[in-house]
Design a protein around this motif. Structure first.
Motif, PDB file in Angstrom:
ATOM      1  N   PHE A   7      33.704  -6.367  31.899  1.00 10.83           N
ATOM      2  CA  PHE A   7      33.783  -5.188  31.038  1.00 10.83           C
ATOM      3  C   PHE A   7      32.530  -5.049  30.179  1.00 10.83           C
ATOM      4  N   MET A   8      32.132  -6.134  29.522  1.00 13.38           N
ATOM      5  CA  MET A   8      31.033  -6.074  28.561  1.00 13.38           C
ATOM      6  C   MET A   8      29.682  -5.875  29.230  1.00 13.38           C
ATOM      7  N   THR A   9      29.470  -6.488  30.391  1.00 14.10           N
ATOM      8  CA  THR A   9      28.143  -6.426  30.998  1.00 14.10           C
ATOM      9  C   THR A   9      27.798  -5.020  31.483  1.00 14.10           C
ATOM     10  N   ILE A  10      28.813  -4.216  31.813  1.00 17.94           N
ATOM     11  CA  ILE A  10      28.555  -2.830  32.225  1.00 17.94           C
ATOM     12  C   ILE A  10      28.423  -1.921  31.006  1.00 17.94           C
ATOM     13  N   ILE A  11      29.190  -2.217  29.973  1.00 24.34           N
ATOM     14  CA  ILE A  11      29.197  -1.367  28.788  1.00 24.34           C
ATOM     15  C   ILE A  11      27.951  -1.547  27.929  1.00 24.34           C
ATOM     16  N   LEU A  12      27.613  -2.797  27.616  1.00 24.36           N
ATOM     17  CA  LEU A  12      26.532  -3.042  26.662  1.00 24.36           C
ATOM     18  C   LEU A  12      25.176  -2.795  27.319  1.00 24.36           C
ATOM     19  N   PRO A  13      24.300  -2.099  26.639  1.00 23.13           N
ATOM     20  CA  PRO A  13      23.043  -1.676  27.252  1.00 23.13           C
ATOM     21  C   PRO A  13      21.917  -2.694  27.154  1.00 23.13           C
ATOM     22  N   LEU A  27      37.089  -1.486  42.213  1.00 26.20           N
ATOM     23  CA  LEU A  27      38.205  -0.961  41.432  1.00 26.20           C
ATOM     24  C   LEU A  27      38.189  -1.525  40.015  1.00 26.20           C
ATOM     25  N   GLU A  28      37.818  -2.793  39.880  1.00 28.67           N
ATOM     26  CA  GLU A  28      37.864  -3.460  38.584  1.00 28.67           C
ATOM     27  C   GLU A  28      36.805  -2.955  37.610  1.00 28.67           C
ATOM     28  N   ILE A  29      35.771  -2.289  38.136  1.00 34.21           N
ATOM     29  CA  ILE A  29      34.729  -1.771  37.227  1.00 34.21           C
ATOM     30  C   ILE A  29      34.853  -0.269  36.996  1.00 34.21           C
ATOM     31  N   ILE A  30      35.949   0.343  37.468  1.00 36.42           N
ATOM     32  CA  ILE A  30      36.179   1.762  37.166  1.00 36.42           C
ATOM     33  C   ILE A  30      36.290   1.972  35.666  1.00 36.42           C
ATOM     34  N   LEU A  31      37.067   1.104  34.991  1.00 38.56           N
ATOM     35  CA  LEU A  31      37.273   1.231  33.541  1.00 38.56           C
ATOM     36  C   LEU A  31      35.948   1.222  32.779  1.00 38.56           C
ATOM     37  N   PRO A  32      35.106   0.175  32.914  1.00 31.89           N
ATOM     38  CA  PRO A  32      33.849   0.203  32.160  1.00 31.89           C
ATOM     39  C   PRO A  32      32.894   1.312  32.595  1.00 31.89           C
ATOM     40  N   LYS A  33      32.910   1.700  33.872  1.00 33.72           N
ATOM     41  CA  LYS A  33      32.022   2.789  34.316  1.00 33.72           C
ATOM     42  C   LYS A  33      32.399   4.119  33.673  1.00 33.72           C
ATOM     43  N   VAL A  34      33.691   4.401  33.606  1.00 35.43           N
ATOM     44  CA  VAL A  34      34.138   5.643  32.964  1.00 35.43           C
ATOM     45  C   VAL A  34      33.702   5.669  31.507  1.00 35.43           C
ATOM     46  N   ILE A  35      33.921   4.556  30.822  1.00 37.30           N
ATOM     47  CA  ILE A  35      33.560   4.500  29.400  1.00 37.30           C
ATOM     48  C   ILE A  35      32.053   4.640  29.219  1.00 37.30           C
ATOM     49  N   ASN A  36      31.299   4.009  30.094  1.00 35.46           N
ATOM     50  CA  ASN A  36      29.843   3.970  29.930  1.00 35.46           C
ATOM     51  C   ASN A  36      29.181   5.312  30.208  1.00 35.46           C
ATOM     52  N   PHE A  37      29.690   6.065  31.200  1.00 33.85           N
ATOM     53  CA  PHE A  37      28.974   7.255  31.647  1.00 33.85           C
ATOM     54  C   PHE A  37      29.717   8.571  31.451  1.00 33.85           C
ATOM     55  N   LEU A  46      36.891   3.719  21.742  1.00 32.75           N
ATOM     56  CA  LEU A  46      37.515   3.181  22.947  1.00 32.75           C
ATOM     57  C   LEU A  46      37.058   1.747  23.204  1.00 32.75           C
ATOM     58  N   LEU A  47      35.774   1.496  23.010  1.00 33.58           N
ATOM     59  CA  LEU A  47      35.264   0.131  23.160  1.00 33.58           C
ATOM     60  C   LEU A  47      35.886  -0.799  22.129  1.00 33.58           C
ATOM     61  N   ALA A  48      35.989  -0.318  20.893  1.00 36.28           N
ATOM     62  CA  ALA A  48      36.635  -1.127  19.853  1.00 36.28           C
ATOM     63  C   ALA A  48      38.092  -1.382  20.218  1.00 36.28           C
ATOM     64  N   GLY A  49      38.772  -0.350  20.774  1.00 32.36           N
ATOM     65  CA  GLY A  49      40.160  -0.511  21.175  1.00 32.36           C
ATOM     66  C   GLY A  49      40.335  -1.521  22.288  1.00 32.36           C
ATOM     67  N   LEU A  50      39.430  -1.488  23.274  1.00 33.14           N
ATOM     68  CA  LEU A  50      39.541  -2.433  24.391  1.00 33.14           C
ATOM     69  C   LEU A  50      39.112  -3.842  23.972  1.00 33.14           C
ATOM     70  N   LEU A  51      38.154  -3.916  23.064  1.00 36.12           N
ATOM     71  CA  LEU A  51      37.834  -5.225  22.486  1.00 36.12           C
ATOM     72  C   LEU A  51      39.037  -5.759  21.718  1.00 36.12           C
ATOM     73  N   ALA A  52      39.717  -4.849  21.009  1.00 33.25           N
ATOM     74  CA  ALA A  52      40.938  -5.238  20.290  1.00 33.25           C
ATOM     75  C   ALA A  52      41.986  -5.739  21.269  1.00 33.25           C
TER      76      ALA A  52
END
Length: 625
Positions: free
Chosen positions: A148-154, A346-356, A366-372
């Protein structure tokens, strides 16, 4: 990532750490305060905490993937956990467990089998199971949050090691988050866990609502209808799951064929078979049981368990449904152009949607919520696992007399140890899906038989429990080793063929071996002391085959009555499973704009809620405490 999103995440992390550490002074009074909050926390806070603890990022990423691929019928995939064990807990198990007035699930075992050699063997084996389960879940969370984090964090973080530069991988991102979470969990125990999880629950619900609004504003009904096949919205199924994706999306059908769920009727049948036994067996000795034992009374334990169901599923599936709708519209064209699609895609759909595909501000929340979501679930296991090491092994067998401060320091060491071992295990995991299947099918398969029998059969004793659990753990471990090394076996060998069997279909083997160990251990050793059985049965009052114990108690006290609620409890469980399922499909249908099915799901929810009010809630209100 926009500076606004970064600030939202930083504020969330600082707030969480601050709340967790600020409230930690309450945990210093002793083990009871550290692990159970001194039985002083109100039931609705524990319910929110319990729901928050089940709202994990790894599970959310997995659910997004299976809903995306399989559609509405994917809610039945959740039965492999099985999620409706929460219904069985709510209906009758929470009351049975809370009447014990003890600290951990393994300590509870002593009230059933006594404190002799057989009882201590059963006590030790369930403590070992709890520790292994905690380590397995930490590995599962580690794998999920890393992806999750490696796709989200730039940022490409780097570490200087001498004259060389080391690029920080997805595991390193996971380590940073795990380190921060471990700090406040170890510092504050149950008080910090519950306080931060209530805060985190609020953030997760806010994130889900914002994603829902955004998906409705930016995506039209026509866009969704153009992507989703008619079969996607159906919950009906046959023996075999036929691929329903057309045209350019035909690659999705190949993935369905390869995931091990093709024989869908057999898969659902196996999930039901496992789910019934696993649910009656009760919660595993983890954070779920800790919440039950932390309540102030038997009545509040039942309230808390019912409230957990109510606060968890609708908010969680609004978030999941919103992410899936955005993914279907914006990621499907990209995925259809790929030569092949795998589970990792399939497992990276979630971070891809959030990222782009999520705007500034909502993305940060949303990132704070998923980190929570990650931090709340992770902290729950970091709090529950060490309780078994310190209270059930170290204190009982090595240092029975020591100060509360000494035991709390031992708990800190135990927490760090569990986290380190879990992280190491996570480094070697293939995917979230492989860990999910191992935990739900193999590891829990070894737990089911012995813990089912402990409730319903008076003759079942401590040695039967020990050998049943041990046999199940051994087979589950062998299955995990086979699965992790299947690429090393030569094609055509029996080891290769065995390693290819999906974990869910190994469950009957594990269950049978565990059941055999339970029966042999019981019949080859003496029965549990009658005084122990009388104490347990008169206190807990389970239904089942307890006639010899009941007759002794009835002879001593003519007013003593047995539990005749088996039929009503099972009927309530069936209604409860339908109630729970309606809370899952309701937000799914709402998000894909299938309004007729949304109304049907809402009607089912209302009717089952009314029924449970009269058949369950009114009965709970009559509990004496």
């Amino acid at each position: 990532m926009n500076i606004i999103d970064v600030l939202i995440i930083v504020v969330y992390i600082v707030l969480t750490l601050g709340v967790g550490i600020w409230i930690s002074k309450k945990a210093s009074k002793g083990l009871d305060s550290y692990f159970l909050g001194g039985n002083s926390i109100k039931w609705y806070y524990l319910g929110l905490s319990n729901g928050s603890g089940m709202f994990d990022v790894s599970g959310t990423a997995w659910m997004v993937g299976i809903l995306f691929l399989y559609g509405a019928k994917s809610f039945m995939f959740m039965w492999i956990w099985p999620i409706w064990n929460q219904i069985f807990i709510m209906i009758f198990l929470a009351a049975w467990i809370r009447r014990s007035n003890i600290m951990t699930g393994s300590e509870w075992i002593l009230t059933r089998f006594g404190d002799d050699k057989a009882g201590r063997a059963s006590h030790l084996i369930v403590a070992i199971f709890a520790i292994i389960a905690s380590i397995g879940f930490i590995a599962y969370f580690f794998e999920g949050v890393g992806k999750f984090m490696t796709i989200i964090l730039p940022w490409d973080l780097t570490l200087m090691m001498g004259n060389s530069t080391l690029l920080v991988s997805e595991q390193s991102y996971a380590l940073i988050i795990i380190f921060l979470t471990t700090i406040y969990t170890i510092k504050g125990g149950m008080f910090s866990v519950v306080a931060t999880e209530v805060l985190q629950y609020g953030i997760m619900v806010l994130a889900g609502v914002l994603v829902t609004i955004y998906a409705f504003v930016t995506i039209t009904d026509a866009q969704i209808a153009a992507i989703i096949p008619e079969e996607w919205s159906s919950i009906l199924f046959g023996m075999e799951l036929e691929g329903f994706w057309d045209g350019k999306l035909h690659a999705f059908n190949d993935l369905i064929d390869s995931q091990g769920y093709k024989m869908f009727g057999a898969f659902i049948g196996m999930s039901l078979f496992k789910g019934i036994f696993a649910s009656i067996a009760g919660p595993t000795p983890s954070y779920d049981m800790q919440r039950i034992l932390s309540t102030r009374s038997v009545k509040e334990a039942a309230y808390m368990s019912g409230f957990t169901n109510l606060v968890l599923f609708i908010p969680r599936y609004l978030l999941i449904g919103g992410i899936v709708v955005i993914g279907l519209v914006f990621l499907t064209p990209e995925m259809s152009a790929m030569d092949s699609i795998g589970s990792n895609d399939l497992e990276i759909i979630l971070p891809k949607v959030i990222n782009f595909h999520v705007p500034v501000g909502i993305k940060g929340l949303l990132l704070a919520g998923l980190l929570a979501a990650f931090m709340s679930t992770f902290s729950a296991f970091v709090n529950s696992g060490p309780a078994y090491i310190v209270n059930d092994i170290y204190k009982k067998y090595f240092k029975p007399e020591a100060s509360p401060k000494h035991y709390i320091k031992a708990s800190h060491i135990a927490s760090f140890s569990i986290v380190i071992i879990g992280v190491v295990m996570g480094f070697f995991a293939d995917s979230i899906n492989s860990l999910t299947l191992w935990i739900t099918s193999a590891l829990y398969g070894g737990y089911v038989a012995a813990n089912f029998l402990k409730w319903i059969w008076w003759r079942f004793n401590g040695w039967g429990y020990f050998w049943g659990m041990l046999a199940g753990l051994i087979i589950a471990t062998l299955q995990f080793l086979l699965d992790q090394n299947k690429a090393n076996f030569e094609i055509g060998t029996w080891l290769y063929d065995l390693a290819q069997i999906p974990a869910i279909y190994v469950f009957p083997i594990i269950f049978f071996v565990s059941l055999l160990g339970s029966f042999l251990g019981t019949w080859l050793t003496p029965a549990t002391n009658m005084e122990t059985l009388k104490s347990f049965y008169s206190n807990v009052k389970p239904w089942g085959w307890w006639s010899p114990v009941y007759k002794v108690l009835k002879a001593e006290d003519a007013t003593f009555t047995k539990n005749n609620n088996f039929i009503s409890d099972m009927a309530n469980c069936v209604i409860g499973v339908i109630w729970q399922s309606s809370m899952i499909v309701l937000p799914i249908y709402f998000m894909v704009r299938d309004y007729p099915k949304t109304l049907w799901a809402l009607l089912v929810f209302i009717i089952t809620s009314i029924i449970l009010k009269f058949t369950w809630l009114d009965k709970v209100k009559k509990y004496k405490n």
